[in-house]
Design an enzyme around this catalytic site. Structure first.
Site, PDB file in Angstrom:
ATOM      1  N   GLY A 233       0.802  -1.212   0.000  1.00 20.66           N
ATOM      2  CA  GLY A 233       0.000   0.000   0.000  1.00 20.66           C
ATOM      3  C   GLY A 233       0.835   1.262   0.000  1.00 20.66           C
ATOM      4  N   ASP A 234       1.624   1.454   1.055  1.00 24.10           N
ATOM      5  CA  ASP A 234       2.405   2.681   1.201  1.00 24.10           C
ATOM      6  C   ASP A 234       3.374   2.903   0.043  1.00 24.10           C
ATOM      7  OD1 ASP A 234       1.205   3.413   3.546  1.00 24.10           O
ATOM      8  OD2 ASP A 234       2.845   2.798   4.849  1.00 24.10           O
ATOM      9  N   PHE A 235       4.097   1.855  -0.336  1.00 26.98           N
ATOM     10  CA  PHE A 235       5.197   2.050  -1.267  1.00 26.98           C
ATOM     11  C   PHE A 235       4.847   1.724  -2.712  1.00 26.98           C
ATOM     12  CE2 PHE A 235       7.094   1.814   2.900  1.00 26.98           C
ATOM     13  CZ  PHE A 235       7.938   2.908   2.869  1.00 26.98           C
TER      14      PHE A 235
END
Length: 399
Positions: free
Chosen positions: A159-161
Site C-alpha cells: 500500500g504505502d510504497f
C-alpha cells in the site's frame, strides 16, 4: 562517460510526511531531481531529526505553515518549482491557502502531486488509516494469507510504497511528459486504495479462472500449490520453489530425488497436492539450505534460497549491493551503495552513507540554506531569514 541523471534540474517541494510521500520524493531524488523537504518549524536552536529516513539526496527547510509569513515562503518557492508533493488528508493545504488552485495559478507549469490513503471521493476520504486499512477496502488484503487463516498484510510494502509512493511517482512522470508537449503542469492525484487495487489486476481476474477460483491459500500462486511455496531446511532456513512449468517441475523433482513419484503429469491435479507438499516438506528438511543451493544452483528448477537482509548486507558472496531500480545506460540514476564502481549498473556518483541498509534522518533545516541559494538564487539576510525556527522572506524595497 555517462550523461547526467534523467531528472537533473527538476526542483521538487516535498511537504514532510511518512512513507508514501517521502518515497515518491526519494524516487525523484534518486533520478537526479533536487528535492527540498518542507518541515514544520521549531523554536529549538538545534531541531532534532525527524523519523523519516527516506532522505537521500534531499535537503530541508522549516516553515511555519500557520503563519502568513510561512505561506508567503511557499508561494514564492512554488513560482519556480517543478513539482510539489502533498502527503496530507484532503483539504489540509487548501485550508492553509496553498492548494492547487492557488499555487498552479502562480505557476502554471507546476505539477501538484497529492497522495492520500483512501479515495478522495469515497466514503472513507476524511478518515485516518494505514496501509492495512487501504489494502482492506481495496479488496487486496482478502487475497493474502494461508488457507484457513486470517488475511495477513505483507508489512507496508504493497500500500504505502508500491500502491502509494511509486504510483504517485509514475503519475508525476506522466505529467512531466505532458508538460514537455504543452508547457502546462497539472494536478496529479494518487491514493493507496486504487494504487494497490491496480497492482492486483492479475490475481483479481484470476478469481474467475481455475488459477485462482479456490479459497485464499488454496490456489496455484498463493501458497496452495506445493511447487509454488517455501520450505524449511535442516538448519532452520528456507528455500523458495516456483516450478510452475512442466520442464521446471521436472528439474525440481530430479534435484529433490523424487522422480519415482511420477507426479510430473499429475502436478496440476489438486488432489495430489496435500501428499506432495508433505513429502516436499520432509525432503527439504533432510538437508541444509547450503546443501540445497549446491544441488539447485545453475539449474532451471526455480528453487532458490530465501536470503535475509542481514546476510545480504554482510556476506560479500551474496548479491546484496543496493542498486537503482532500473538501469539507464545513457543517463543512470544516482548510486545508492557506497562501494559502487560501475556508474551504469550501480548508478553514478559516490553512493550514500549506509548503502540503503541504514537510513539517514534529516534535521529540519539541514542543507536548506544551500538549496535556497543554488535553486532559487536566494541569499540569507537579503532574500530570506530565519524567524522563530522557520524561513521567512525579507521585505522587498518598494523603491
Amino acid at each position: 562517460m555517462v550523461a547526467p541523471p534523467p531528472l537533473q534540474g527538476l526542483k521538487v517541494l516535498e511537504f514532510a510526511g511518512l512513507a508514501p510521500g517521502p518515497f515518491a520524493g526519494l524516487l525523484l531524488a534518486d533520478a537526479g531531481a533536487k528535492v527540498l523537504r518542507i518541515d514544520r518549524h521549531t523554536t529549538d536552536a538545534q531541531a532534532a531529526p525527524t523519523s523519516d529516513a527516506l532522505t537521500r539526496h534531499k535537503s530541508s527547510i522549516a516553515v511555519d505553515l500557520k503563519s502568513p509569513d510561512g505561506i508567503e515562503v511557499i508561494k514564492a518557492l512554488a513560482k519556480s518549482a517543478d513539482v510539489l508533493i502533498d502527503p496530507f488528508r484532503p483539504g489540509v493545504l487548501e485550508k492553509l491557502g496553498i492548494g492547487p488552485e492557488v499555487l498552479c495559478s502562480i505557476n502554471p507549469r507546476l505539477i501538484y502531486g497529492r497522495m492520500t490513503g483512501f479515495r478522495r471521493d469515497g466514503q472513507y476520504a476524511l478518515m485516518a488509516g494505514h496501509d492495512i486499512n487501504y489494502l482492506a477496502v481495496s479488496g487486496v488484503l482478502s487475497l493474502l494469507g494461508r488457507s484457513g487463516d486470517k488475511p495477513h498484510p505483507p508489512t507496508n510494502i504493497l500500500g504505502d510504497f508500491a500502491g502509494g509512493g511509486a504510483t504517485l511517482f509514475q503519475g508525476i512522470l506522466l505529467a512531466i511528459i505532458h508538460r514537455e508537449k504543452t508547457g502546462n503542469g497539472q494536478v496529479v492525484e494518487a491514493n493507496m486504495v486504487d494504487g494497490a487495487s491496480y497492482l492486483a489486476v492479475f490475481p483479481r481476474q484470476n478469481l474467475k479462472t481455475p488459477v485462482g477460483n479456490r479459497p485464499r491459500g488454496e490456489n496455484l500462486l498463493d501458497g496452495g500449490s506445493p511447487f509454488y511455496d517455501t520450505y524449511e531446511t535442516k538448519d532452520g532456513k528456507y528455500m523458495a520453489v516456483g516450478a510452475l512449468e512442466p520442464q521446471f517441475y521436472a528439474a525440481l523433482v530430479k534435484g529433490l530425488g523424487l522422480r519415482d513419484q511420477n507426479w510430473e503429469k499429475r502436478r496440476l491435479d489438486q488432489r495430489t497436492w496435500p501428499e506432495m507438499k508433505r513429502i516436499f516438506e520432509s525432503t527439504f528438511k533432510s538437508k541444509t539450505r547450503s546443501e540445497w543451493e549446491e544441488i539447485f544452483n545453475g539449474t532451471d528448477a526455480c528453487c532458490t534460497p530465501v536470503l535475509d537482509y542481514p546476510e545480504l548486507e554482510t556476506d560479500s558472496s551474496r548479491e546484496g549491493d543496493q542498486r537503482p531500480a532500473v538501469t539507464l545506460r545513457e543517463t543512470p540514476c544516482l548510486a545508492i551503495d557506497e562501494r559502487s564502481t560501475d556508474p551504469v549498473t550501480h548508478g553514478q556518483g559516490p553512493g550514500v552513507s549506509g548503502s540503503s541498509y541504514t537510513g539517514q534522518q534529516l534535521r529540519p533545516g539541514q542543507g536548506g540554506e544551500d538549496a535556497l541559494s543554488n535553486w532559487f538564487g536566494w541569499t540569507k539576510g537579503k532574500d530570506f531569514d530565519i524567524k522563530n525556527g522557520g524561513v521567512v522572506l525579507k521585505p522587498r524595497s518598494k523603491l
